[in-house]
Design a protein around this motif. Structure first.
Motif, short mmCIF file in Angstrom:
data_model
loop_
_atom_site.label_atom_id
_atom_site.label_comp_id
_atom_site.label_asym_id
_atom_site.label_seq_id
_atom_site.Cartn_x
_atom_site.Cartn_y
_atom_site.Cartn_z
N TYR A 1 0.87 -1.28 -0.11
CA TYR A 1 -0.05 -0.06 -0.07
C TYR A 1 0.76 1.10 -0.03
CZ TYR A 1 -4.60 -2.19 0.62
OH TYR A 1 -5.58 -3.17 0.43
N LYS A 2 0.55 2.15 -0.78
CA LYS A 2 1.18 3.63 -0.92
C LYS A 2 0.46 4.67 -0.61
CE LYS A 2 5.57 1.99 -3.12
NZ LYS A 2 6.59 2.88 -3.38
N GLY A 3 0.83 5.50 0.39
CA GLY A 3 -0.26 6.63 0.49
C GLY A 3 0.38 7.82 0.20
N ILE A 4 -0.13 8.99 -0.30
CA ILE A 4 0.36 10.20 -0.67
C ILE A 4 -0.69 11.30 0.04
CG2 ILE A 4 1.17 11.73 -2.49
CD1 ILE A 4 0.65 9.08 -4.05
N TYR A 5 -0.04 11.85 1.13
CA TYR A 5 -1.17 12.49 1.80
C TYR A 5 -0.89 14.01 1.92
CZ TYR A 5 -1.82 7.77 3.64
OH TYR A 5 -2.27 6.56 3.65
N ASP A 6 -1.55 15.00 1.30
CA ASP A 6 -1.45 16.44 1.28
C ASP A 6 -2.35 16.96 2.27
OD1 ASP A 6 -0.35 18.79 0.26
OD2 ASP A 6 -0.89 18.63 -1.75
N GLY A 7 -2.25 18.34 2.33
CA GLY A 7 -3.04 19.09 2.83
C GLY A 7 -3.37 18.55 4.70
N SER A 8 -4.48 18.65 5.37
CA SER A 8 -4.49 18.02 6.32
C SER A 8 -5.47 16.73 6.28
CB SER A 8 -5.35 19.15 7.19
OG SER A 8 -6.66 19.30 6.54
N SER A 9 -4.86 16.04 5.15
CA SER A 9 -5.64 14.73 5.27
C SER A 9 -4.86 13.72 6.30
CB SER A 9 -5.40 14.28 3.84
OG SER A 9 -4.05 13.78 3.43
N THR A 10 -5.80 12.55 6.28
CA THR A 10 -5.48 11.72 7.20
C THR A 10 -5.62 10.23 6.52
OG1 THR A 10 -6.11 12.76 9.10
CG2 THR A 10 -5.64 10.30 9.49
N GLY A 11 -4.48 9.26 6.73
CA GLY A 11 -4.29 7.91 6.02
C GLY A 11 -4.22 7.09 7.30
N VAL A 12 -4.89 5.97 6.92
CA VAL A 12 -4.86 4.93 8.08
C VAL A 12 -4.61 3.39 7.42
CG1 VAL A 12 -5.85 3.80 10.09
CG2 VAL A 12 -6.28 6.18 9.80
N PHE A 13 -3.64 2.69 7.88
CA PHE A 13 -3.35 1.76 7.17
C PHE A 13 -3.25 0.50 8.56
CE2 PHE A 13 -0.52 -2.10 6.22
CZ PHE A 13 -1.10 -2.60 5.40
N ASN A 14 -3.99 -0.48 8.65
CA ASN A 14 -4.13 -1.38 9.40
C ASN A 14 -3.93 -2.84 8.79
OD1 ASN A 14 -5.17 -3.47 11.22
ND2 ASN A 14 -5.15 -1.72 12.73
N GLY A 15 -2.94 -3.48 8.68
CA GLY A 15 -2.74 -4.66 8.05
C GLY A 15 -2.58 -5.98 9.06
N LYS A 16 -3.24 -6.82 8.99
CA LYS A 16 -3.14 -8.04 9.95
C LYS A 16 -2.98 -9.35 8.96
CE LYS A 16 -6.71 -7.25 13.48
NZ LYS A 16 -7.21 -5.90 12.99
N ILE A 17 -1.74 -10.21 9.48
CA ILE A 17 -1.77 -11.30 8.98
C ILE A 17 -1.81 -12.62 9.87
CG2 ILE A 17 0.04 -12.71 7.56
CD1 ILE A 17 1.18 -9.96 6.62
N TYR A 18 -2.63 -13.37 9.63
CA TYR A 18 -2.71 -14.45 10.42
C TYR A 18 -2.04 -15.77 9.89
CZ TYR A 18 -6.47 -11.73 12.88
OH TYR A 18 -7.03 -10.89 13.33
N VAL A 19 -1.18 -16.34 10.44
CA VAL A 19 -0.59 -17.63 10.09
C VAL A 19 -0.96 -18.70 10.94
CG1 VAL A 19 1.27 -19.05 9.18
CG2 VAL A 19 1.19 -16.30 8.70
N ARG A 20 -2.03 -19.64 10.56
CA ARG A 20 -2.47 -20.53 11.48
C ARG A 20 -1.29 -21.65 11.75
NH1 ARG A 20 -8.62 -20.10 11.75
NH2 ARG A 20 -8.74 -18.11 10.74
N PRO A 21 -1.46 -22.28 12.89
CA PRO A 21 -0.75 -23.40 13.33
C PRO A 21 -0.32 -24.48 12.05
CG PRO A 21 -2.19 -23.09 15.03
CD PRO A 21 -2.79 -22.46 13.87
N GLN A 22 -1.43 -24.49 11.42
CA GLN A 22 -1.15 -25.61 10.32
C GLN A 22 -0.57 -25.08 9.08
OE1 GLN A 22 -3.73 -24.73 11.76
NE2 GLN A 22 -5.43 -24.48 10.08
N ALA A 23 -0.59 -23.68 8.83
CA ALA A 23 -0.19 -23.19 7.53
C ALA A 23 1.26 -23.00 7.63
CB ALA A 23 -0.95 -21.73 7.70
N GLN A 24 2.18 -24.18 7.60
CA GLN A 24 3.55 -24.20 7.22
C GLN A 24 3.71 -23.75 5.91
OE1 GLN A 24 5.26 -24.39 9.65
NE2 GLN A 24 4.38 -25.58 11.48
N LYS A 25 5.03 -23.48 5.57
CA LYS A 25 5.46 -22.96 4.39
C LYS A 25 4.70 -21.91 3.77
CE LYS A 25 8.34 -26.72 4.18
NZ LYS A 25 9.65 -26.31 3.99
N THR A 26 4.35 -21.19 4.66
CA THR A 26 3.38 -19.88 4.16
C THR A 26 4.63 -18.81 3.91
OG1 THR A 26 1.49 -20.14 5.65
CG2 THR A 26 2.32 -17.68 5.37
N THR A 27 4.06 -18.21 2.65
CA THR A 27 5.13 -16.89 2.48
C THR A 27 4.01 -15.51 2.57
OG1 THR A 27 5.00 -17.23 0.30
CG2 THR A 27 6.96 -17.61 1.40
N ALA A 28 4.49 -14.71 3.37
CA ALA A 28 3.52 -13.58 3.49
C ALA A 28 4.28 -12.41 3.52
CB ALA A 28 2.54 -13.75 4.90
#
Ligand code: ATP
Ligand code: MG
Lengths: 255, 445
Positions: free
Chosen positions: B321-348
């Protein structure tokens, strides 16, 4: 004839520290001037003030460029009017290709002169021709501007840009530093090829070897924010042999 | 405590027989869903900034307005010029495409160029009752029990669109869903989109909203996608709307074996945008790609909440994600990654980069990686910076003015993610917006 550049009693400071303490310099069309001087004497500061870097405040004096007060123009206007600074340390710009940068710059100048933008094909041809002048490989066009360029490649790129913008007055700030012997010759012959009766060059350098290639009409020594001595090309040879100490003493006596 | 006007509105809108209906009665799947939606919405109410997921999302300025709900045919159909312009701009950026428009609640689909194997249906109770796929997908992905506005959308479920790609169909033409609303008084809309991609299907789906009329339009959108094995769906959520729109959306995608879901959240205009995106990688070798560009000015607000859930082994996700914020703007980014116990060999991999063009602009970025498996490759990175003054001076010394220099540097900043937009016209639209926002249209020549 109006001089191309007329600097009168120029004082400039940064953060309340005076760096330029009254510079006088006149450059006429067709001339090459060399500015030498010890580290920290103010050479790059002078170049930056001419180019319009806003960190410096000009506190006194005037600079006329082609009869216009240069200090009233923005950096981009100075460039469009024909002033060019080859940076001592060119900036790396990731993500902007050399070709795109140069194209934008050239078209801004053309617009300023009331000319249409160049057609892409004509533009590419021109870029290739001017790169050949400094023996730069066309593959550099697609690379991000200066990013990962070697020291010497950056300096060639500066002269390539100069060739594209075809300035009236070029200020080359230590363009020779970082160049190997062959590159020095190539870059110098590029600069010489661009010399005409209606333009002028100021070369800032520490070394006589550049002046063997780009032969100056005048040599000035800047020390402690002032030009303390001016002469012809023989002054550079004398400095090469004697260093700066004798001049510093002379200047100290005069002051 | 008094009931919030929006809750009251929902209660008023859901018919009594739906509210009181019990399982024995004749009501069908749609009514059951609506009842669940209303119940959850009433239970959760309007989230405040005390709620972790809504910490920076200030709904207060507009959430209490006196909305009327406009899902169905309006008598007055003044397709106004604002909505038209931004809609047309997106549409023309797409070139030839399949167009589905919801104009003031009325579906206007031009289905003449829809190839065989692509079903575009209106989401009616009839369809929900009789179409097994639709019945199975509707409500299966959307977080009705945890996202108040998904609950609200579900309570009001009355109209929507189903895009179904039959087995093996490669839809060459991009499919554009455009929601166009004209409001002279505060209006709530609740569009719903179902994407059902059968095995091996492939398509580009573009989703945009366009508001006009001057009054506030609160757009509460829910999208549910089900991506079967070896299917590839690229979904573009475009916020390119007038100042009157307030957009809250939830997109969920279930991705199966060897399939991919690619999302592009392109916020290039719009006063308030809250995007929730959740991708569940639920069978091995599935992949999720999450891309976003937020170009904000003045007091605009864009908030991207993403979740990638690695449920099984051998899946891959990539987020940029890329944000370009001008003026008095606000950008929020909240990124969750869950890797469950069985999810071996995950690339994230996750990254979020911000370019602040003004000292008054703000950014809130929060990566949240929860990894319970040990044989995984995961990374996250976030940067925040301003345009470099040295670089600007270098440009200016070459005759390029400051605005153009900033635009070129912004282009450079955004190009890494813009390059991921496979539809060339859309990529150009984004770049055009950047140039326009930065008053440097000359660089487009
Ligand atoms: N931003 C700054 N803040 C404070 N002092 C500065 C700043 N920039 C330059 N100076 C000072 O101004 C003086 C002149 O610097 P300048 O770079 O012009 O020297 P120069 O003659 O080009 O030296 P060199 O031969 O090493 O390139 C130096 O003492 C330097 O430290
Ligand atoms: Mg220097």
């Amino acid at each position: 004839m109006t001089p191309l550049l007329q600097i009168t009693n120029l004082h400039a400071s940064i953060e309340d520290r005076e760096i330029l303490k009254g510079i006088d310099l006149t450059v006429n069309a067709g001339e090459v001037h060399a500015i030498m001087g010890p580290n920290g004497s103010g050479k790059s500061t002078l170049a930056s003030v001419l180019a319009g870097r806003e960190d410096y405040s000009v506190t006194e004096g005037s600079v006329l460029f082609n009869g216009k007060e240069l200090m009233e123009l923005s950096p981009e206007e100075r460039s469009r009017e024909g002033l060019f600074l080859a940076f001592q340390y060119p900036v790396e710009i990731p993500g902007v290709s050399t070709a795109n940068f140069v194209k934008t710059a050239v078209n801004e100048s053309r617009k300023h002169r009331g000319q249409e933008p160049l057609e892409p094909a004509a533009f590419l041809a021109l870029m290739r021709e001017r790169m050949a002048l400094v023996e730069m490989d066309p593959s550099f066009l697609q690379r991000s501007l200066n990013e990962g360029f070697s020291g010497g490649e950056k300096k060639r790129n500066e002269i390539f840009q100069m060739a594209m913008l075809d300035p009236v007055l070029a200020v080359l700030d230590e363009t020779d530093s970082g160049l190997d012997i062959d590159a020095l010759r190539i870059v110098a012959s590029g600069v010489n090829a661009l010399r005409r009766a209606d333009n002028a060059t100021i070369v800032i350098t520490h070394y006589q070897r550049l002046l063997d290639h780009i032969v100056p009409d005048y040599v000035h020594v800047l020390w402690n924010g002032r030009i303390v001595k001016s002469g012809d090309k023989s002054l550079a040879l004398e400095l090469e042999q004697r260093g700066y100490d004798w001049l510093k003493q002379e200047a100290a006596v005069e002051a | 405590m008094s009931t919030h006007p929006l809750v009251e509105l929902a209660q008023r809108l859901v018919p009594a027989h739906v509210v009181s209906g019990d399982v024995e009665s004749s009501d069908g799947r749609l009514d059951a869903l609506r009842r669940e939606g209303l119940r959850e919405f009433v239970r959760m109410g309007i989230p405040t900034t005390r709620h972790e997921e809504w910490k920076y999302t200030n709904l207060f300025p507009f959430i209490g307005l006196d909305y009327s709900y406009a899902p169905v045919r309006w008598s007055e159909r003044a397709a106004s010029t604002d909505a038209r312009t931004s809609m047309t701009e997106v549409a023309s950026a797409l070139g030839q495409h399949i167009s589905i428009r919801i104009v003031d609640g009325v579906v206007e689909a031009n289905l003449t160029n829809v190839p065989d194997g692509v079903d575009i249906l209106e989401l009616t109770s009839d369809i929900v009752e009789n179409d097994k796929d639709v019945a199975r997908t509707l409500g299966s992905g959307a977080p009705i029990g945890s996202h108040p506005f998904v609950a609200l959308n579900t309570a009001l479920l009355e109209s929507g669109i189903v895009i179904r790609l039959r087995k093996g169909v490669q839809c060459e033409l991009p499919i554009h869903l455009s929601v166009e609303t004209t409001a002279n008084a505060s209006t709530l809309i609740a569009p719903r989109l179902l994407i059902i991609a059968e095995e091996g299907a492939e398509a580009d789906i573009i989703h945009s909203s366009h508001t006009s009329g001057g009054a506030t339009v609160l757009d509460v959108t829910v999208v549910e996608a089900s991506i079967a094995a070896t299917a590839h769906i690229r979904y573009y959520k475009i916020a390119d709307d007038s100042d009157a729109s307030r957009s809250i959306s939830s997109v969920t995608a279930d991705v199966h074996r060897d399939a991919t879901f690619t999302s592009h959240a392109l916020s290039i205009g719009g006063r308030f945008v809250r995007n929730d995106l959740a991708i569940r990688l639920c069978e091995p070798s599935s992949q999720g790609f999450l891309y976003g560009v937020s170009l904000l000015a003045q007091s605009e607000y864009t908030d991207n909440h993403t979740v990638v859930d690695h449920m099984v082994p051998h899946c891959h996700s990539e987020e940029l994600y890329k944000g370009i914020y001008d003026g008095s703007s606000t950008g929020v980014f909240n990124g969750k990654i869950y890797v469950r116990p069985q999810a071996q060999k995950t690339t994230a991999y996750q990254s979020n980069h911000t370019l602040l063009l003004s000292s008054k602009a703000q950014v809130q970025a929060k990566p949240q990686l929860e990894i319970w498996a040990d044989d995984v490759k995961c990374s996250h990175g976030a940067t925040m910076g301003q345009v470099d003054d040295e670089a600007i001076f270098y440009f200016r010394s070459r005759g390029i003015d400051e605005a153009t220099a900033k635009a070129l540097l912004t282009y450079a900043f955004v190009s890494e993610v813009a390059e991921k937009i496979s539809l060339e016209g859309l990529r150009e639209l984004v770049m055009r917006r950047i140039a326009r926002r930065l008053s440097a249209e000359s660089i487009l020549a």
